[in-house]
Design an enzyme around this catalytic site. Sequence first.
Site, PDB file in Angstrom:
ATOM      1  N   HIS A   1       0.829  -1.219   0.000  1.00 54.04           N
ATOM      2  CA  HIS A   1       0.000   0.000   0.000  1.00 54.04           C
ATOM      3  C   HIS A   1       0.864   1.272   0.000  1.00 54.04           C
ATOM      4  O   HIS A   1       0.717   2.115   0.881  1.00 54.04           O
ATOM      5  CB  HIS A   1      -0.936   0.086   1.216  1.00 54.04           C
ATOM      6  CG  HIS A   1      -1.706  -1.151   1.533  1.00 54.04           C
ATOM      7  ND1 HIS A   1      -2.523  -1.789   0.628  1.00 54.04           N
ATOM      8  CD2 HIS A   1      -1.808  -1.871   2.686  1.00 54.04           C
ATOM      9  CE1 HIS A   1      -3.091  -2.833   1.213  1.00 54.04           C
ATOM     10  NE2 HIS A   1      -2.670  -2.915   2.456  1.00 54.04           N
TER      11      HIS A   1
ATOM     12  N   ASP B   1      -4.848  -9.427   0.420  1.00 59.06           N
ATOM     13  CA  ASP B   1      -4.925  -8.665   1.663  1.00 59.06           C
ATOM     14  C   ASP B   1      -6.088  -9.082   2.564  1.00 59.06           C
ATOM     15  O   ASP B   1      -6.005 -10.081   3.257  1.00 59.06           O
ATOM     16  CB  ASP B   1      -4.969  -7.168   1.295  1.00 59.06           C
ATOM     17  CG  ASP B   1      -4.803  -6.255   2.497  1.00 59.06           C
ATOM     18  OD1 ASP B   1      -4.825  -6.740   3.633  1.00 59.06           O
ATOM     19  OD2 ASP B   1      -4.635  -5.039   2.295  1.00 59.06           O
TER      20      ASP B   1
HETATM   21  C1  NGQ Z   1      -4.121  -4.920   8.807  1.00 54.89           C
HETATM   22  N1  NGQ Z   1      -4.997  -3.988   6.776  1.00 54.89           N
HETATM   23  O1  NGQ Z   1      -3.068  -4.971   9.440  1.00 54.89           O
HETATM   24  O2  NGQ Z   1      -4.909  -5.855   8.744  1.00 54.89           O
HETATM   25  C2  NGQ Z   1      -4.424  -3.656   8.051  1.00 54.89           C
HETATM   26  C3  NGQ Z   1      -5.363  -2.816   8.838  1.00 54.89           C
HETATM   27  C4  NGQ Z   1      -3.873  -1.241  10.094  1.00 54.89           C
HETATM   28  C5  NGQ Z   1      -4.769  -3.190   5.743  1.00 54.89           C
HETATM   29  N2  NGQ Z   1      -3.916  -2.234   5.918  1.00 54.89           N
HETATM   30  C6  NGQ Z   1      -4.836  -2.377  10.160  1.00 54.89           C
HETATM   31  N3  NGQ Z   1      -5.389  -3.343   4.600  1.00 54.89           N
HETATM   32  O3  NGQ Z   1      -3.318  -0.927   9.043  1.00 54.89           O
HETATM   33  O4  NGQ Z   1      -3.665  -0.652  11.146  1.00 54.89           O
HETATM   34 ZN    ZN Z   2      -2.365  -5.617   5.047  1.00 60.04          ZN
END
Ligand code: NGQ
Ligand code: ZN
Length: 474
Positions: free
Chosen positions: A287, A338
């Site tokens: 990302h 993801d």
């Molecule tokens: C995660 N997911 O770690 O699952 C993250 C969300 C975050 C994505 N970034 C949580 N798509 O980034 O704090």
């Molecule tokens: Zn992630």
Amino acid sequence: MTAPSLAPRTLFAADALLPAGWARNVLLSWDEKGRLTEVLTDVDLQSGEAGEAEDAIRAAGPVIPGMPNLHSHAFQRAFGGLTEFRGQAQDSFWSWRNLMYGFANRMTPEALEAIATWLYLEMLEAGYTSVCEFHYVHHDVGGKPYADDATLSLALLRAAEKTGIVMTLLPVLYQTSGFGGKPPREDQARFIRSTDSMLSLLQRLTPATQAQNAVLGLAPHSLRAVPPDSLKAAVAGLHAMLPQAPVHIHIAEQTQEVDDCLAWSGQRPVQWLLEHAPVDESWCLVHATHMTADEYAGAARTGAVAGICPTTEANLGDGIFDMPLWLQHGGRWGVGSDSHACVNAAEELLMLEYGQRLSRRQRNVLASSGQPEVATAMTLQAVQGGAQAAGRAIGGLAVGEQADLVALGAQHVALRDLPAPSMLSAHVFGSHRTSAIDSVWVAGQQRITGGRHTLHDAAAHAFVAARSATIAPD
Ligand code: NGQ
Ligand code: ZN
């Protein structure tokens, strides 16, 4: 003659997508470890010169390289589709994250294994042959370490082994809830580890991963979650143990985190990372959505892979990565599923191309002068970038690479009677209601036949039970 007890190690395809493009009458051979030893083109099966070709398996249609899935949080599969309702006046990534945490905090080792087994099976049926698992739920509910600290990592490794997908396991370092050493939230307790405890976990997992042809790496979760000293010590510790091991990080997914990073350091996340960390080809920037032109140039120059997760980034309202700018700087990239709102390699490519079209009001953005077919160009690039991010020799149909193969079914209505590049195009852009994937091999072992995995029904059943238990605990 091949002895009947040996699994065949030769595949003949009328069309195959090699690193240089489509080739005709291709004979692929691999060794007992599943590594390609020969890739012959223009083979004449009738001539008798082809030798072992007569015993080769005949692919059901064009053969393409298996897609590496460079970013997965397996447990999130179980609530795919279940956060699509309004919870507050303006929902966002951050409100989704609260729901996701609630779910993570109900996960058990048994449920995780069932969910991951089904997910990896779905991946294989959908054209992925390997997965980078960005694994951050480490501890028991409330944050107490399990008696065996590797319990949940081992559950994921078992799931991979059962389905036959190959894994790059990336245990996640998570220490703070925000920039500047903000203490973790209560609902992050299951993720938290000291740097030393992470290095011990990596040590504990080294033999376990080696035993099943998995690769071990590390994932500092994000700059929000890992303070500078820990980032430095963890990456150094990893590379002292495993010099080439992959390092993945969520880097600039949300504008809020860019603003917070600026407030903390005066720099944007990618800018900060490039200046403070040894970013090179072993890194995957997941990302890297919000970058300035300078950050695009600087990040591409490191040789790191941009980890793009098109359907999740759309689902979470992240923003659109500027592919033409990245490619202009020679940037490498691959795709990940993801949060698994969608588990389908072709759909990730479609969504990525469509995002570019929508934002630029153009068509066929990711084709190039050398490769005018969008689906072909994207597949070749994503396979190479994904292989680099995974830290494995899975970069395509070439000698020395692992035999990770996907055969499309040439009899699928969307594909029938078309030339091979159009078949791949139809698979990516024109065959959504039913999959055109017929067979899949991972490291030379056939895992999918007629579109299905042998564990399909049993794994689906266990998944549904695990999902029910996790959504509504008793
Ligand atoms: C995660 N997911 O770690 O699952 C993250 C969300 C975050 C994505 N970034 C949580 N798509 O980034 O704090
Ligand atoms: Zn992630």
